[in-house]
Design a protein around this motif. Structure first.
Motif, mmCIF file in Angstrom:
data_model
loop_
_atom_site.group_PDB
_atom_site.id
_atom_site.type_symbol
_atom_site.label_atom_id
_atom_site.label_comp_id
_atom_site.label_asym_id
_atom_site.label_seq_id
_atom_site.Cartn_x
_atom_site.Cartn_y
_atom_site.Cartn_z
ATOM 1 N N LYS A 155 -9.734 1.674 -6.111
ATOM 2 C CA LYS A 155 -9.597 1.777 -4.589
ATOM 3 C C LYS A 155 -10.510 2.870 -4.258
ATOM 4 N N HIS A 189 1.601 5.436 -2.672
ATOM 5 C CA HIS A 189 0.998 6.258 -3.801
ATOM 6 C C HIS A 189 2.264 6.355 -4.046
ATOM 7 N N HIS A 227 1.259 -1.519 -0.274
ATOM 8 C CA HIS A 227 -0.218 -0.216 0.095
ATOM 9 C C HIS A 227 0.948 1.698 -0.298
ATOM 10 N N HIS A 272 -6.122 -1.453 5.785
ATOM 11 C CA HIS A 272 -6.092 0.000 6.672
ATOM 12 C C HIS A 272 -6.276 -0.790 8.149
ATOM 13 N N ASP A 332 2.724 2.501 2.956
ATOM 14 C CA ASP A 332 1.430 3.492 3.259
ATOM 15 C C ASP A 332 2.300 4.811 2.559
HETATM 16 ZN ZN ZN Z 1 -2.196 5.264 1.667
#
Ligand code: ZN
Length: 548
Positions: free
Chosen positions: A298, A86, A84, A381, A444
């Protein structure tokens, strides 16, 4: 019969026959498909960069090789897969103003002032990483706090968790935000004395961010190159990109077309619409020799704990009367999941609060009645679960995609937000496994650094880099060192429908591996965090080397 078809194959192949390649003399460590540790001494590769055999020291080496690399006994591990992150945000954040190391508002103001002075040509100052908890401010910062640093042009800075942003008066003016502006569903304009204070939570961020000039393709490409270098230097050979826009996708395609794509990207579209635009009838095929695929969609069920946007069943311990907010009604969420699932897209839903978790688990139960087969529903999460809901993660092949490092970063904040009684279901990794849920681990990034070593150490200690708290926080939720490693490799590949392509150096998978300076199974947690990646190989090609 065999000879005949062999001869036929020779006649058909026009290129000169390529031999295998050998990465030899390694202290190789990986896991088999059942999560058992295996050690090896040589890695045999096919000409297209796939693993054909793991060799022990006594195994005979092929006589004819295309090339051979002698690793001189160094440690070789499968590349990490961050389940996970970005990707482009990581690149943009690398060149933007970074407040993540600031310890007070004054400290941040000084940094903002210095950055603005060093970047006189930037029309907007953008960046992020601020955290009022770390500053011990006891409140959100305000536009006036920011004006005191820079007032001649807009400044727009996202919070460390990416779920709130802070603007100065010029930014609010450019975006047309006034006292009459209304908080949108799923968002909140922070107000002081009826005036927007400068902080915008979740969906309200768009009120200002829509005014920020969009980056040009060449700026996106530059951000991607930065992100890729950061990932490879940390030993990450593949990452799930959680929220790919059409522009992001076009960046990845440009990189692939230019043969500049070195890291693998498992892409999840930022909602149903970009998925349909990119994939049309369903997930894309793997492109560029398994470097890029859009596999899923997502969605967001709620916000984050730090900004009190996470949707809880009972009010926040430190904000009575507030429970956060769900982004969608049950019907809206199920309609979107259904729209994605009917075309074969995998669905990954962000859920941090226990109420949001329950909403997503309910929706998965509904979906599973209609959409049969291997769906691998993902909860992103799953940070605060109601202990009563934990067994539900074990149903319908659900994947808990979690970030161990959040637990150590959030510990005191989570205690304040949740109070003592709700902590048993927080960051409950061991319970997920115990209940038959499948774990995938990530960082993340850029919320946290894309550093799997820190995440790995946190996962089996529940302690931070300083070893705090001693013995671990809620230590019953530790997982073993091997379970955590699996969640960062084979488990993360499985979570992205990628286990046939790569994961843990199984025969037939792509040869994605790293050379590091220590044995991670023997290192203390402190030593594990300090591991240095020396080389990163993707598909049997050296893609990054320390100092080069
Ligand atoms: Zn995220």
């Amino acid at each position: 019969m065999f000879k005949l078809s062999f001869a036929a194959a020779l006649l058909l192949s026009s290129a000169p026959a390529l031999a295998d390649a050998l990465v030899d003399n390694v202290n190789g460590i990986t896991m088999d498909k059942d999560g058992r540790v295996i050690r090896f001494n040589g890695l045999l590769l096919s000409p297209d960069g796939k693993v054909t055999a793991l060799l022990s020291a006594s195994d005979k080496r092929p006589a004819k090789l295309d090339w051979r690399a002698d690793m001189k006994g160094r440690v070789l591990l499968p590349g990490f897969i961050d389940a996970h992150g970005h990707v482009l945000d990581l690149g943009f954040r690398a060149s933007a103003l970074d407040l993540s190391e600031t310890n007070s508002l004054a400290d941040a103001q000084a940094k903002i002032r210095a950055y603005a002075a060093a970047n006189p040509d930037r029309a907007w100052i953008v960046g992020g990483g601020w955290n009022q908890e770390r500053w011990k401010l006891g409140r959100f910062p305000t536009a006036a706090d920011l004006d005191a640093a820079v007032s001649d042009r807009p400044v727009w800075l996202s919070r460390a968790d990416g779920h709130a942003s802070w603007g100065n008066s010029a930014a609010l003016k450019a975006a047309g935000v006034t006292a009459r502006s209304v908080s949108p569903p799923g968002g909140r304009i922070e107000k002081v004395g009826g005036q927007p204070s400068g902080v915008f939570v979740d969906a309200a961020e768009a009120l200002v961010s829509k005014a920020v000039p969009t980056p040009l393709p060449k700026e996106r490409d530059a951000a991607f190159i930065q992100a890729q270098r950061l990932l490879l230097s940390n030993g990450v050979t593949a990452a799930a990109d959680m929220g790919t826009t059409v522009d992001d996708w076009l960046t990845y395609r440009r990189m692939g077309d230019q043969r500049a794509l070195r890291v693998r990207i498992i892409s999840y579209a930022a909602g149903v619409e970009p998925a349909l635009q990119v994939g049309g009838a369903g997930p894309t095929p793997w492109l560029y020799a398994d470097k890029l695929r859009m596999v899923g969609v997502k969605l967001y069920a709620d916000g984050a704990l730090g900004s009190r946007g996470a949707w809880l069943k009972a009010p926040y311990a430190d904000a009575p009367g507030q429970v956060g907010a769900g982004f969608m009604t049950d019907t809206q969420l199920q309609n979107r999941m259904s729209r994605a699932a009917m075309d074969g897209w995998q669905v990954a839903v962000h859920a941090i609060g226990d109420r949001a978790d329950a909403q997503v688990l309910d929706a998965i139960e509904q979906m599973a009645e209609t959409y049969k087969g291997d769906r691998r529903w993902r909860v992103e999460h799953a940070q605060v679960a109601d202990p009563a809901d934990l067994p539900r993660f074990g149903r319908h092949g659900t994947i808990a995609s979690m970030q161990p490092i959040h637990q150590t970063s959030d510990r005191t904040m989570a205690e304040a937000r949740l109070g003592p009684t709700r902590l048993t279901g927080a960051y409950a990794w061991a319970s997920m496994l115990k209940n038959g849920g499948k774990l995938a681990f990530g960082s993340d990034f850029p919320v946290e650094r894309p550093d799997p070593w820190a995440g790995w150490a946190a996962a089996f200690t529940r302690a931070d880099a300083e070893g705090q708290p001693f013995g671990g926080w809620q230590p019953q939720e530790r997982v073993s060192r091997e379970q955590a490693w699996w969640a960062f490799t084979g488990g993360a590949a499985y979570a992205g429908f990628a286990e046939r392509q790569f994961g843990n150096l199984q025969v037939g998978q792509r040869a994605d591996f790293i050379i590091v300076d220590r044995d991670p199974l023997l290192a203390s947690p402190t030593d594990l965090r300090a591991t240095k990646v020396e080389e990163t190989w993707v598909g049997g090609e050296k893609m990054w080397e320390r100092g080069k």
